[in-house]
Write a protein that holds these residues in place. Structure first.
Motif, PDB file in Angstrom:
ATOM      1  N   ALA A   1       0.830  -1.193   0.000  1.00  0.00           N
ATOM      2  CA  ALA A   1       0.000   0.000   0.000  1.00  0.00           C
ATOM      3  C   ALA A   1       0.871   1.252   0.000  1.00  0.00           C
ATOM      4  N   PRO A   2       0.425   2.320  -0.662  1.00  0.00           N
ATOM      5  CA  PRO A   2       1.246   3.544  -0.749  1.00  0.00           C
ATOM      6  C   PRO A   2       1.608   4.131   0.600  1.00  0.00           C
ATOM      7  N   THR A   3       0.813   3.832   1.639  1.00  0.00           N
ATOM      8  CA  THR A   3       1.088   4.392   2.959  1.00  0.00           C
ATOM      9  C   THR A   3       2.162   3.630   3.719  1.00  0.00           C
ATOM     10  N   ALA A   4       2.546   2.459   3.234  1.00  0.00           N
ATOM     11  CA  ALA A   4       3.568   1.664   3.926  1.00  0.00           C
ATOM     12  C   ALA A   4       4.920   2.356   3.834  1.00  0.00           C
ATOM     13  N   ASP A   5       5.748   2.117   4.847  1.00  0.00           N
ATOM     14  CA  ASP A   5       7.066   2.740   4.850  1.00  0.00           C
ATOM     15  C   ASP A   5       8.024   1.881   5.659  1.00  0.00           C
ATOM     16  N   GLY A   6       9.302   2.180   5.518  1.00  0.00           N
ATOM     17  CA  GLY A   6      10.327   1.454   6.223  1.00  0.00           C
ATOM     18  C   GLY A   6      11.686   1.858   5.708  1.00  0.00           C
TER      19      GLY A   6
END
Length: 480
Positions: free
Chosen positions: A450-455
């Motif tokens: 999903a575009p909101t995922a981050d890391g």
């Protein structure tokens, strides 16, 4: 350091025109001096008319995948205007029509009687269709004689799942086999002939779910209780060694009660009888030669036969049997024995690109292989993505859009339609199926996030395997 200049790019060979190929075929007929192969040989003038029509279509821009291909057809398969027994059909069999529509030109019809082999005229070669291919007279042949003539003449035979090829205009109960000089040519012809035919109610459509692959270590059963001559045994042993070296797990079984595994490997023929013996006792010799591969006609299976040891004039072959609609597994296993590229059968399915834990050798790869997915190729995206490390178990990357990003390495897998739906159901947030653009311009679906995922950013590694190698040597630490 002094270095030599790189070799120039090889110039691709120029394919002969259909007319040139027909002229070469008739020259080869004269050289071979084997009139007994043919029940009907068309006049060269008539064949050249068809060939010139193909050449004109090519010049006009038509896409004819079989342009320049010469075809022989066994006399049990109808060809318009050519005698079939006591009849002269007005229309060709559907399979013949489909090949000629793709640019193939019919040279003539071969008989079903016993003829001498292509390699040694003192030995039996079965029927004439396979001999015509082995002698280089034709590029392809259609036959209802099955695997045995292919093995006796060192050519490939492909017999797909019953019902995939229409039998309109085929006057035999046996399935149709395609004889060719190689798997690639045979598979191409198969693709063009496959498909429903309104005139043939026996044609079958692909089920929603079937296996396209058997993983990196397919289970291949083989009989340990078949009596074989020395040359046939050597050829069979060669096939077993090749498959084992490629990672297959070979399991001996009794032919009286075989366990297929993912495929059943058989010696196509136990020996190579003298022609005089085959002519004196045709039914007895035919029964002996077909004792192992009779499964292909009696059971609902697909069969692929490939030659072994053709170079030393002992053209024994091996046959792979797979369950119905698992034709692709047999084709891929056969390719191991011929060193040809693995090419896809035209079955319905969906492609999906993976970048992380679903890759081969990674912890979630079994979610693909257990669904019968087939690895098709490594891929690389355009420079429009970035990869981040997600907080998942097992660790996985997330692939996000980034106009200033980089290109990423991945793998493309193919699944049947129902298997694809089941695979999609295994994905949990933040993972989604979304399209990616590859270097070749295609836009398949891929496992992304999903575009909101981050890391933490993994772009410097360009691939998940690159990061895994880093983590295994550097230990837990910031991947950046």
């Amino acid at each position: 350091m002094n270095t030599l200049p790189p070799d120039p790019e090889p110039v691709p060979p120029i394919r002969p025109t259909a007319s040139q190929r027909v002229i070469a075929a008739f020259e080869r007929i004269t050289e071979a001096a084997r009139p007994e192969l043919w029940s009907t040989l068309r006049a060269v003038e008539d064949v050249l008319v068809d060939a010139k029509a193909v050449d004109e279509r090519v010049k006009a821009g038509d896409n004819l995948p079989l342009a320049g291909t010469v075809l022989a057809v066994q006399d049990s398969v109808d060809v318009a205007g050519q005698p079939s027994g006591r009849q002269v059909p007005e229309t060709s069999a559907t399979v013949v029509t489909r090949l000629t529509a793709a640019g193939a030109v019919v040279l003539g019809k071969t008989g079903s009687g016993t003829v001498a082999a292509a390699w040694d005229r003192t030995k039996t070669g079965g029927s004439g269709a396979a001999v015509a291919v082995a002698l280089g007279i034709v590029d392809l042949a259609l036959s209802t004689a099955g695997a045995v003539p292919a093995a006796l003449n060192a050519v490939v035979a492909v017999q797909p799942t019953r019902g995939l090829l229409p039998t309109t205009g085929v006057r035999a109960a046996e399935g149709i086999s395609v004889y060719a000089t190689g798997l690639v040519a045979g598979r191409r012809a198969l693709a063009l002939m496959t498909g429903p035919d309104d005139a043939d109610p026996a044609t079958r459509v692909w089920p929603a779910e079937f296996r396209l692959g058997a993983g990196e270590h397919p289970r291949v059963a083989y009989p340990h209780d078949l009596p074989l001559g020395a040359a046939a045994a050597l050829a069979f042993e060669s096939a077993v060694k090749r498959l084992t070296a490629a990672g297959a797990v070979l399991e001996p079984v009794s032919l009286a009660d075989p366990d297929f595994g993912d495929a059943l490997l058989l010696p196509t023929v136990p020996d190579h009888p003298e022609l005089t013996e085959a002519l004196a006792d045709p039914s007895g010799v035919a029964h002996r030669l077909a004792s192992g591969t009779a499964f292909a006609n009696l059971l609902d299976v697909a069969a692929v036969t490939v030659p072994m040891l053709p170079g030393d004039k002992r053209p024994f072959g091996v046959t792979f049997l797979t369950r119905a609609f698992e034709d692709q597994i047999g084709l891929d296993l056969a390719a191991v024995c011929t060193d040809e590229p693995m090419t896809p059968y035209p079955e319905p399915g969906e492609e999906v690109v993976v970048f992380g834990a679903h890759l081969r050798g990674q912890p979630l790869n079994t979610r693909l292989t257990e669904l019968g997915a087939r690895f098709t190729r490594p891929v690389r995206t355009t420079e429009a993505y970035r990869m981040v490390l997600l907080n998942t178990e097992p660790p996985q990357p997330g692939v996000l859009d980034d106009a200033a990003g980089t290109s990423l390495d991945g793998e493309c897998w193919r699944l049947s339609p129902a298997a694809f739906e089941r695979f999609a159901g295994t994905l949990e947030p933040p993972f989604v199926l979304d399209r990616v653009e590859l270097e070749d311009g295609s836009r398949p679906l891929a496992v992304r996030c999903a575009p909101t995922a981050d890391g933490p950013d993994l772009d410097r590694y360009e691939s998940w395997r690159g990061y895994v190698r880093f983590a295994s040597t550097a230990g837990p630490r910031d991947p950046g």
